[in-house]
Design a protein around this motif. Structure first.
Motif, PDB file in Angstrom:
ATOM      1  N   ALA A  90      -2.757  -5.680  13.696  1.00 34.72           N
ATOM      2  CA  ALA A  90      -2.848  -5.788  12.237  1.00 34.72           C
ATOM      3  C   ALA A  90      -3.911  -6.816  11.884  1.00 34.72           C
ATOM      4  O   ALA A  90      -3.880  -7.948  12.377  1.00 34.72           O
ATOM      5  N   LEU A  91      -4.849  -6.415  11.038  1.00 34.44           N
ATOM      6  CA  LEU A  91      -5.861  -7.342  10.532  1.00 34.44           C
ATOM      7  C   LEU A  91      -5.310  -8.009   9.274  1.00 34.44           C
ATOM      8  O   LEU A  91      -4.972  -7.335   8.302  1.00 34.44           O
ATOM      9  N   THR A  92      -5.223  -9.334   9.277  1.00 33.67           N
ATOM     10  CA  THR A  92      -4.744 -10.071   8.112  1.00 33.67           C
ATOM     11  C   THR A  92      -5.923 -10.721   7.404  1.00 33.67           C
ATOM     12  O   THR A  92      -7.057 -10.698   7.889  1.00 33.67           O
ATOM     13  N   ILE A 145      -2.960  -1.478  11.370  1.00 32.39           N
ATOM     14  CA  ILE A 145      -2.536  -1.916  10.037  1.00 32.39           C
ATOM     15  C   ILE A 145      -3.571  -2.887   9.480  1.00 32.39           C
ATOM     16  O   ILE A 145      -4.129  -3.704  10.222  1.00 32.39           O
ATOM     17  N   ILE A 146      -3.828  -2.797   8.189  1.00 31.42           N
ATOM     18  CA  ILE A 146      -4.601  -3.814   7.480  1.00 31.42           C
ATOM     19  C   ILE A 146      -3.694  -4.414   6.420  1.00 31.42           C
ATOM     20  O   ILE A 146      -3.126  -3.694   5.593  1.00 31.42           O
ATOM     21  N   LYS A 147      -3.526  -5.735   6.465  1.00 37.04           N
ATOM     22  CA  LYS A 147      -2.657  -6.426   5.518  1.00 37.04           C
ATOM     23  C   LYS A 147      -3.519  -7.050   4.416  1.00 37.04           C
ATOM     24  O   LYS A 147      -4.507  -7.736   4.698  1.00 37.04           O
ATOM     25  N   ASN A 204      -6.379   6.224  11.827  1.00 29.94           N
ATOM     26  CA  ASN A 204      -4.948   6.224  11.509  1.00 29.94           C
ATOM     27  C   ASN A 204      -4.499   4.792  11.221  1.00 29.94           C
ATOM     28  O   ASN A 204      -3.741   4.183  11.980  1.00 29.94           O
ATOM     29  N   ILE A 205      -4.990   4.232  10.123  1.00 27.85           N
ATOM     30  CA  ILE A 205      -4.703   2.845   9.757  1.00 27.85           C
ATOM     31  C   ILE A 205      -3.830   2.834   8.508  1.00 27.85           C
ATOM     32  O   ILE A 205      -4.130   3.515   7.522  1.00 27.85           O
ATOM     33  N   LYS A 206      -2.744   2.049   8.558  1.00 26.67           N
ATOM     34  CA  LYS A 206      -1.852   1.913   7.416  1.00 26.67           C
ATOM     35  C   LYS A 206      -2.214   0.656   6.632  1.00 26.67           C
ATOM     36  O   LYS A 206      -2.637  -0.356   7.207  1.00 26.67           O
ATOM     37  N   LEU A 207      -2.016   0.705   5.324  1.00 26.06           N
ATOM     38  CA  LEU A 207      -2.233  -0.458   4.468  1.00 26.06           C
ATOM     39  C   LEU A 207      -0.905  -1.135   4.161  1.00 26.06           C
ATOM     40  O   LEU A 207       0.069  -0.473   3.787  1.00 26.06           O
ATOM     41  N   ALA A 208      -0.873  -2.445   4.327  1.00 31.12           N
ATOM     42  CA  ALA A 208       0.335  -3.226   4.034  1.00 31.12           C
ATOM     43  C   ALA A 208       0.011  -4.258   2.964  1.00 31.12           C
ATOM     44  O   ALA A 208      -0.961  -5.008   3.086  1.00 31.12           O
ATOM     45  N   GLY A 252      -2.189   3.650  -2.602  1.00 33.40           N
ATOM     46  CA  GLY A 252      -2.174   4.209  -1.256  1.00 33.40           C
ATOM     47  C   GLY A 252      -1.601   3.300  -0.188  1.00 33.40           C
ATOM     48  O   GLY A 252      -1.801   3.548   1.013  1.00 33.40           O
ATOM     49  N   PHE A 253      -0.892   2.245  -0.587  1.00 33.54           N
ATOM     50  CA  PHE A 253      -0.274   1.353   0.389  1.00 33.54           C
ATOM     51  C   PHE A 253       0.895   2.046   1.075  1.00 33.54           C
ATOM     52  O   PHE A 253       1.636   2.827   0.463  1.00 33.54           O
ATOM     53  N   ASN A 254       1.070   1.740   2.366  1.00 33.56           N
ATOM     54  CA  ASN A 254       2.154   2.322   3.156  1.00 33.56           C
ATOM     55  C   ASN A 254       3.319   1.367   3.364  1.00 33.56           C
ATOM     56  O   ASN A 254       4.479   1.786   3.426  1.00 33.56           O
ATOM     57  N   PHE A 255       3.001   0.064   3.505  1.00 37.67           N
ATOM     58  CA  PHE A 255       4.028  -0.938   3.795  1.00 37.67           C
ATOM     59  C   PHE A 255       3.951  -2.070   2.787  1.00 37.67           C
ATOM     60  O   PHE A 255       2.889  -2.336   2.199  1.00 37.67           O
TER      61      PHE A 255
END
Length: 403
Positions: free
Chosen positions: A115-117, A134-136, A158-162, A179-182
């Motif tokens: 995850a990139l913060t 994941i990108i936070k 396949n990257i999720k947005l948090a 479009g955020f997932n988390f």
């Protein structure tokens, strides 16, 4: 013994189901990050809740999101965890250097989620996209509307947005539309403090261990001997063996076997983390001393009696005999976190088998439970004078450790 603290904050999906917890180091019951170096914080988190605890329990069987600096990644700390149990949260970065790209590629190829913060929507981070899961985004710092161009650039991956710091239901609805997932924040779950107990290695033993790991090749026998003088180091070593298991059950019967099983790189990681965490102390307590004496006496009795068949297990069993009191946890829960041989587990949990009876005999002798001692001595044809002599020798040996 002293108290340890960790904050845990839930991360949820669009259906409000918890997918994991971010684990945050704390040094007191106050729910705030202490003024401490991030590398040290990561090391303390690993020591307190992985090597000496159970990070799967802390994260309730969900993913554990753990902060790692670039330095921690270079030292390969994440490899101490199953790649299915954690998410590597990259912290402390300012630009995607060539070295950072190589590091993330390394962990991605090993199956770790990253995850990139602290993401600032700058296109310089695009070169990391192939390695991210994941990108936070801190929505207090970044307006979600600025993410529309980013979402387009993310489509091949396949990257999720948090979203971090979600405070209100209105924010939640708006973020879902973007479009955020988390989602993570006080709206869902304020970080909760979990208090536990941890041990600290004796400083002299720590110094000996560090010194020994500089030698090439490593002398596993000598390293095992140093570790055997400290219950904390023993527990940490065994937990690490358990944590790096390959799916095949490993039955550890001696500390030398445990050190050799880890190998040079893992052992050096173990020592580095212990040193960096700065969890050392100048003294030990009477419980730990009793465990050392028990280990030594069990070994002496086993080598000169009918118990010889379990002599290889005697020392490590005695060393762990007081761990229930030290950690203030049920022994049957503790042994689940260590890859111990079945006779050792049976002895520690139920005092079963020859090893269990040897443990009972030894602990009863040390604590003065005379009736049971006499029964066991008669049953196994032991010499009382010999046991007394070896008890004195074990006590003298413990004293020579200067702990």
């Amino acid at each position: 013994m002293y108290s340890t603290y960790i904050a845990r904050q839930a991360i949820l999906d669009r259906h409000s189901k918890t997918i994991g917890y971010e684990l945050l180091f704390r040094d007191s019951p106050e729910n705030k990050f202490p003024e401490i170096d991030q590398d040290v914080a990561s090391s303390k988190l690993i020591i307190q809740n992985h090597l000496q605890g159970d990070i799967k329990t802390i994260s309730l069987g969900k993913l554990a999101f753990i902060n790692f600096t670039e330095k921690c990644l270079i030292n390969k700390y994440p490899l101490m965890f199953d790649n299915k149990s954690i998410v590597i949260e990259l912290v402390g970065h300012s630009t995607p250097t060539e070295r950072l790209v190589k590091i993330l590629k390394y962990y991605s190829e090993k199956g770790y989620r990253i995850a990139l913060t602290e993401y600032d929507v700058d296109d310089q981070w695009d070169e990391l996209f192939p390695y991210l899961s994941i990108i936070k985004v801190d929505i207090e710092k970044i307006n979600p509307k600025r993410l529309q161009p980013v979402i387009q650039r993310l489509k091949p991956y396949n990257i999720k947005l948090a979203a971090e710091k979600v405070e209100t239901n209105y924010q939640l609805q708006a973020l879902a539309e973007v479009g955020f997932n988390f989602y993570q924040g006080f709206f869902y779950h304020q970080p909760e403090i979990i208090e536990g107990q941890t041990l600290a290695p004796i400083k002299t033993q720590m110094l000996h261990l560090i010194s020994e790991t500089f030698n090439t090749p490593l002398d596993y026998s000598k390293i095992a001997q140093i570790i055997s003088h400290d219950v904390n180091l023993t527990v940490g070593l065994l937990k690490m063996v358990n944590n790096v298991g390959t799916g095949t059950r490993v039955e550890i019967t001696s500390l030398k076997q445990a050190t050799a099983y880890l190998g040079e790189d893992k052992l050096k990681q173990f020592v580095t983390i212990l040193a960096l965490s700065k969890l050392s102390t100048e003294k030990t307590d009477e419980i730990t001393k009793q465990a050392l004496i028990t280990a030594k006496l069990m070994t002496s009795i086993a080598n000169h009696s009918i118990f010889k068949e379990v002599s290889d297990f005697a020392f490590i069993t005695g060393l762990l005999s007081a761990i229930e009191v030290i950690l203030r946890m049920p022994i049957d829960e503790i042994v689940k976190t260590m890859p111990l041989a079945t006779p050792i587990i049976q002895a520690l949990v139920n005092k079963d088998g020859p090893l269990g009876e040897l443990l009972s005999l030894t602990t009863d002798y040390i604590t003065g439970n005379g009736d049971n001692i006499n029964v066991l001595i008669d049953t196994y044809g032991l010499d009382k004078d010999f046991i007394h002599k070896e008890f004195v020798e074990a006590s003298r040996w413990c004293q020579t450790l200067d702990i």
